[in-house]
Design a protein around this motif. Structure first.
Motif, PDB file in Angstrom:
ATOM      1  N   VAL A  48       8.168  16.163   3.002  1.00 46.73           N
ATOM      2  CA  VAL A  48       8.702  15.071   3.421  1.00 46.73           C
ATOM      3  C   VAL A  48       7.585  14.103   2.890  1.00 46.73           C
ATOM      4  N   ARG A  49       6.359  14.348   3.127  1.00 44.64           N
ATOM      5  CA  ARG A  49       5.473  13.277   2.668  1.00 44.64           C
ATOM      6  C   ARG A  49       5.201  13.062   1.206  1.00 44.64           C
ATOM      7  N   ARG A  50       5.483  14.164   0.605  1.00 51.67           N
ATOM      8  CA  ARG A  50       5.537  14.214  -0.949  1.00 51.67           C
ATOM      9  C   ARG A  50       6.672  13.086  -1.354  1.00 51.67           C
ATOM     10  N   TYR A  51       8.039  13.195  -0.772  1.00 48.67           N
ATOM     11  CA  TYR A  51       9.136  12.694  -0.881  1.00 48.67           C
ATOM     12  C   TYR A  51       9.069  11.172  -0.632  1.00 48.67           C
ATOM     13  N   ALA A  52       8.492  11.109   0.328  1.00 50.57           N
ATOM     14  CA  ALA A  52       8.102   9.488   0.700  1.00 50.57           C
ATOM     15  C   ALA A  52       7.304   9.044  -0.386  1.00 50.57           C
ATOM     16  N   ARG A  53       6.132   9.377  -0.769  1.00 49.71           N
ATOM     17  CA  ARG A  53       5.017   8.916  -1.847  1.00 49.71           C
ATOM     18  C   ARG A  53       5.974   8.583  -3.177  1.00 49.71           C
ATOM     19  N   ALA A  54       6.730   9.750  -3.437  1.00 50.09           N
ATOM     20  CA  ALA A  54       7.214   9.731  -4.674  1.00 50.09           C
ATOM     21  C   ALA A  54       8.446   8.503  -4.690  1.00 50.09           C
ATOM     22  N   LEU A  55       9.334   8.448  -3.441  1.00 53.01           N
ATOM     23  CA  LEU A  55      10.158   7.250  -3.560  1.00 53.01           C
ATOM     24  C   LEU A  55       9.796   5.979  -3.394  1.00 53.01           C
ATOM     25  N   LEU A  56       8.602   5.842  -2.698  1.00 52.43           N
ATOM     26  CA  LEU A  56       8.222   4.445  -2.464  1.00 52.43           C
ATOM     27  C   LEU A  56       7.096   3.888  -3.324  1.00 52.43           C
ATOM     28  N   GLY A  57       6.355   5.056  -3.745  1.00 55.35           N
ATOM     29  CA  GLY A  57       5.372   4.623  -5.003  1.00 55.35           C
ATOM     30  C   GLY A  57       4.116   4.445  -4.463  1.00 55.35           C
ATOM     31  N   PRO A  58       2.818   4.608  -5.077  1.00 58.27           N
ATOM     32  CA  PRO A  58       1.445   4.099  -4.468  1.00 58.27           C
ATOM     33  C   PRO A  58       1.348   2.593  -4.332  1.00 58.27           C
ATOM     34  N   GLY A  59       2.014   1.759  -4.790  1.00 54.33           N
ATOM     35  CA  GLY A  59       2.002   0.199  -4.510  1.00 54.33           C
ATOM     36  C   GLY A  59       2.646  -0.264  -3.030  1.00 54.33           C
ATOM     37  N   PHE A  60       3.347   0.810  -2.223  1.00 54.45           N
ATOM     38  CA  PHE A  60       3.856   0.388  -1.261  1.00 54.45           C
ATOM     39  C   PHE A  60       2.776   0.165  -0.212  1.00 54.45           C
ATOM     40  N   PRO A  61       2.603  -1.219   0.248  1.00 56.84           N
ATOM     41  CA  PRO A  61       1.226  -1.263   1.038  1.00 56.84           C
ATOM     42  C   PRO A  61       1.153  -0.500   2.497  1.00 56.84           C
ATOM     43  N   ASP A  62       2.125   0.016   3.077  1.00 52.96           N
ATOM     44  CA  ASP A  62       1.983   0.820   4.460  1.00 52.96           C
ATOM     45  C   ASP A  62       2.429   2.157   4.010  1.00 52.96           C
ATOM     46  N   LEU A  63       2.254   2.821   2.980  1.00 51.31           N
ATOM     47  CA  LEU A  63       2.381   4.152   2.515  1.00 51.31           C
ATOM     48  C   LEU A  63       1.795   5.077   3.280  1.00 51.31           C
TER      49      LEU A  63
END
Length: 161
Positions: free
Chosen positions: A32-47
């Protein structure tokens, strides 16, 4: 559909960014964490904050609903993790197979190992809530969408009680 967060709209005009069905096991939380990071990308400020909240809500779904492992069946059911976007918000939704009732904040026991998770969700998100959809429980949390002002009502915290 009632919101558990007073004043936070549940019926925002939202577009699905992505949704994945995961196995209802605690081991799947890393996926789930990996999916969130892949979908939103490293530029998402509240990742970081979003992945912590996703971990907490997913684990709650597995532990407190029919989505988790049942006696005699260690596989469990399933949990759907969805990301939606709208005017100024990214909404994380965790949909379980029901049976656990609505989540609620409670005072944690100083010596206990549980009871703090929703306080973390509340502290890290703009707002959160839950609703029933058919036999399923959906718990959601909102985060600011970069470059856009959140829609009125987002960011209202859920009151104690």
């Amino acid at each position: 559909m009632a919101s558990r967060a007073e004043g936070v709209p549940t019926e925002l005009p939202l577009t699905v960014l992505g949704a994945v069905v995961f196995p209802g096991t605690e081991q799947a939380v890393a996926l789930v964490r990996r999916y969130a990071r892949a979908l939103l990308g490293p530029g998402f400020p509240d990742l970081y904050e979003l992945t912590v909240v996703a971990s907490e809500l997913f684990t709650n779904a597995v532990r407190h609903s029919r989505s988790g492992p049942r006696p005699g069946d260690r596989r469990g059911g399933h949990v759907t993790v969805s990301f939606l976007v709208g005017a100024g918000v990214v909404r994380l939704e965790i949909t379980d197979q029901g049976g656990g009732g609505a989540p609620r904040l409670r005072a944690p026991d100083d010596n206990g190992e549980s009871g703090r998770g929703l306080h973390v969700v509340e502290a890290l998100s703009l707002g959160w809530g839950s609703e029933r959809r058919d036999r399923h429980t959906v718990v959601w949390a909102d985060f600011a969408r970069p470059g856009e002002e959140p829609i009125s009502g987002c960011g209202t915290r859920r009151p104690d009680g």
